[in-house]
Write a protein that holds these residues in place. Structure first.
Motif, PDB file in Angstrom:
ATOM      1  N   LEU A  50       0.818  -1.221   0.000  1.00 41.22           N
ATOM      2  CA  LEU A  50       0.000   0.000   0.000  1.00 41.22           C
ATOM      3  C   LEU A  50       0.851   1.270   0.000  1.00 41.22           C
ATOM      4  CD1 LEU A  50      -2.800  -1.161   2.450  1.00 41.22           C
ATOM      5  CD2 LEU A  50      -3.033  -0.733  -0.010  1.00 41.22           C
ATOM      6  N   HIS A  51       2.126   1.171   0.350  1.00 48.78           N
ATOM      7  CA  HIS A  51       3.030   2.314   0.307  1.00 48.78           C
ATOM      8  C   HIS A  51       3.599   2.553  -1.088  1.00 48.78           C
ATOM      9  CE1 HIS A  51       2.981   2.126   4.683  1.00 48.78           C
ATOM     10  NE2 HIS A  51       3.520   3.328   4.673  1.00 48.78           N
ATOM     11  N   LYS A  52       3.343   1.647  -2.007  1.00 50.19           N
ATOM     12  CA  LYS A  52       3.875   1.758  -3.366  1.00 50.19           C
ATOM     13  C   LYS A  52       2.919   2.561  -4.238  1.00 50.19           C
ATOM     14  CE  LYS A  52       7.203   0.217  -2.162  1.00 50.19           C
ATOM     15  NZ  LYS A  52       8.406   0.979  -2.262  1.00 50.19           N
ATOM     16  N   ASP A  53       3.466   3.511  -4.988  1.00 55.35           N
ATOM     17  CA  ASP A  53       2.650   4.364  -5.852  1.00 55.35           C
ATOM     18  C   ASP A  53       1.950   3.576  -6.953  1.00 55.35           C
ATOM     19  OD1 ASP A  53       3.326   6.627  -4.429  1.00 55.35           O
ATOM     20  OD2 ASP A  53       5.024   7.116  -5.735  1.00 55.35           O
ATOM     21  N   VAL A  54       2.549   2.501  -7.400  1.00 57.80           N
ATOM     22  CA  VAL A  54       1.986   1.761  -8.527  1.00 57.80           C
ATOM     23  C   VAL A  54       0.933   0.746  -8.115  1.00 57.80           C
ATOM     24  CG1 VAL A  54       4.026   2.061  -9.971  1.00 57.80           C
ATOM     25  CG2 VAL A  54       3.846   0.069  -8.470  1.00 57.80           C
ATOM     26  N   VAL A  55       0.692   0.583  -6.830  1.00 63.18           N
ATOM     27  CA  VAL A  55      -0.295  -0.393  -6.359  1.00 63.18           C
ATOM     28  C   VAL A  55      -1.523   0.366  -5.850  1.00 63.18           C
ATOM     29  CG1 VAL A  55      -0.780  -2.249  -4.726  1.00 63.18           C
ATOM     30  CG2 VAL A  55       1.502  -2.024  -5.710  1.00 63.18           C
ATOM     31  N   ASP A  56      -2.626   0.219  -6.574  1.00 61.34           N
ATOM     32  CA  ASP A  56      -3.873   0.851  -6.148  1.00 61.34           C
ATOM     33  C   ASP A  56      -4.637  -0.029  -5.174  1.00 61.34           C
ATOM     34  OD1 ASP A  56      -3.572   3.176  -7.634  1.00 61.34           O
ATOM     35  OD2 ASP A  56      -4.422   2.241  -9.415  1.00 61.34           O
ATOM     36  N   ALA A  57      -4.666  -1.315  -5.453  1.00 59.15           N
ATOM     37  CA  ALA A  57      -5.409  -2.248  -4.607  1.00 59.15           C
ATOM     38  C   ALA A  57      -4.778  -3.623  -4.721  1.00 59.15           C
ATOM     39  CB  ALA A  57      -6.878  -2.298  -5.018  1.00 59.15           C
ATOM     40  N   PRO A  58      -4.049  -4.041  -3.689  1.00 56.57           N
ATOM     41  CA  PRO A  58      -3.467  -5.387  -3.755  1.00 56.57           C
ATOM     42  C   PRO A  58      -4.563  -6.441  -3.784  1.00 56.57           C
ATOM     43  CG  PRO A  58      -3.047  -4.373  -1.618  1.00 56.57           C
ATOM     44  CD  PRO A  58      -3.751  -3.360  -2.466  1.00 56.57           C
ATOM     45  N   ILE A  59      -4.312  -7.504  -4.501  1.00 58.96           N
ATOM     46  CA  ILE A  59      -5.274  -8.593  -4.574  1.00 58.96           C
ATOM     47  C   ILE A  59      -4.993  -9.547  -3.419  1.00 58.96           C
ATOM     48  CG2 ILE A  59      -6.084 -10.560  -5.937  1.00 58.96           C
ATOM     49  CD1 ILE A  59      -5.253  -8.931  -8.425  1.00 58.96           C
ATOM     50  N   ILE A  60      -6.001  -9.778  -2.607  1.00 57.89           N
ATOM     51  CA  ILE A  60      -5.844 -10.671  -1.471  1.00 57.89           C
ATOM     52  C   ILE A  60      -6.786 -11.857  -1.650  1.00 57.89           C
ATOM     53  CG2 ILE A  60      -5.092  -8.866   0.116  1.00 57.89           C
ATOM     54  CD1 ILE A  60      -7.950  -8.799   1.223  1.00 57.89           C
ATOM     55  N   GLY A  61      -6.463 -12.952  -1.010  1.00 56.74           N
ATOM     56  CA  GLY A  61      -7.291 -14.152  -1.136  1.00 56.74           C
ATOM     57  C   GLY A  61      -7.572 -14.758   0.222  1.00 56.74           C
ATOM     58  N   PRO A  62      -8.352 -14.056   1.056  1.00 59.08           N
ATOM     59  CA  PRO A  62      -8.621 -14.607   2.382  1.00 59.08           C
ATOM     60  C   PRO A  62      -9.455 -15.882   2.294  1.00 59.08           C
ATOM     61  CG  PRO A  62     -10.047 -12.740   1.976  1.00 59.08           C
ATOM     62  CD  PRO A  62      -9.094 -12.828   0.817  1.00 59.08           C
ATOM     63  N   ARG A  63      -9.166 -16.792   3.196  1.00 53.34           N
ATOM     64  CA  ARG A  63      -9.908 -18.051   3.218  1.00 53.34           C
ATOM     65  C   ARG A  63     -11.017 -18.037   4.259  1.00 53.34           C
ATOM     66  NH1 ARG A  63      -4.752 -22.080   2.678  1.00 53.34           N
ATOM     67  NH2 ARG A  63      -4.244 -21.467   0.561  1.00 53.34           N
ATOM     68  N   SER A  64     -11.054 -16.981   5.054  1.00 52.36           N
ATOM     69  CA  SER A  64     -12.097 -16.883   6.078  1.00 52.36           C
ATOM     70  C   SER A  64     -12.334 -15.409   6.389  1.00 52.36           C
ATOM     71  CB  SER A  64     -11.667 -17.617   7.357  1.00 52.36           C
ATOM     72  OG  SER A  64     -10.587 -16.919   7.967  1.00 52.36           O
ATOM     73  N   LEU A  65     -13.400 -15.140   7.127  1.00 52.82           N
ATOM     74  CA  LEU A  65     -13.668 -13.761   7.544  1.00 52.82           C
ATOM     75  C   LEU A  65     -12.579 -13.246   8.477  1.00 52.82           C
ATOM     76  CD1 LEU A  65     -17.536 -13.793   8.059  1.00 52.82           C
ATOM     77  CD2 LEU A  65     -16.236 -12.716   6.217  1.00 52.82           C
ATOM     78  N   ASP A  66     -12.000 -14.136   9.286  1.00 54.36           N
ATOM     79  CA  ASP A  66     -10.900 -13.726  10.163  1.00 54.36           C
ATOM     80  C   ASP A  66      -9.691 -13.281   9.351  1.00 54.36           C
ATOM     81  OD1 ASP A  66     -12.334 -14.206  12.477  1.00 54.36           O
ATOM     82  OD2 ASP A  66     -11.499 -16.220  12.769  1.00 54.36           O
ATOM     83  N   HIS A  67      -9.383 -14.012   8.274  1.00 54.48           N
ATOM     84  CA  HIS A  67      -8.266 -13.625   7.410  1.00 54.48           C
ATOM     85  C   HIS A  67      -8.561 -12.288   6.737  1.00 54.48           C
ATOM     86  CE1 HIS A  67      -6.740 -18.024   6.769  1.00 54.48           C
ATOM     87  NE2 HIS A  67      -6.610 -17.615   8.021  1.00 54.48           N
ATOM     88  N   LEU A  68      -9.787 -12.085   6.306  1.00 54.06           N
ATOM     89  CA  LEU A  68     -10.165 -10.817   5.689  1.00 54.06           C
ATOM     90  C   LEU A  68      -9.990  -9.669   6.668  1.00 54.06           C
ATOM     91  CD1 LEU A  68     -11.320  -9.174   3.342  1.00 54.06           C
ATOM     92  CD2 LEU A  68     -13.606  -9.733   4.195  1.00 54.06           C
TER      93      LEU A  68
END
Length: 101
Positions: A50-68
């Motif tokens: 998120l500190h990188k200018d070229v990244v607007d939204a990293p893609i995440i793959g949570p497996r549960s609501l806790d991970h999210l």
């Protein structure tokens, strides 16, 4: 959502996809900063992205609501310039590896 995880509730597992050769960095630096910040390695990795200018939204793959919830807490982490430098400092493998001739 949840607050930052308690130190004893953090999941510590071997990172998948981290390779000194591929990324030029060591996952140990991520773990060190995470430990210092009482955060998870995933949160530190996402905060760095998120500190990188070229990244607007990293893609995440949570497996549960806790991970999210854990991943979303990364937006509350503001890394210092020193921490970013440590995470970006390249570490080059030393060959041959001692004990593995």
């Amino acid at each position: 959502m949840s607050s930052k995880p308690h130190r004893d509730s953090r999941r510590i597992s071997k990172p998948v996809g981290f390779s000194i050769v591929e990324t030029g960095t060591s996952s140990m630096q991520v773990y060190e900063v995470a430990d210092e910040r009482n955060a998870t390695p995933a949160q530190i990795s996402l905060a760095w992205l998120l500190h990188k200018d070229v990244v607007d939204a990293p893609i995440i793959g949570p497996r549960s609501l806790d991970h999210l919830a854990e991943n979303m807490d990364a937006i509350t982490i503001t890394l210092t310039d020193d921490e970013i430098a440590r995470l970006e400092e390249p570490i080059f493998p030393q060959w041959p590896v001692k004990g593995k001739n």
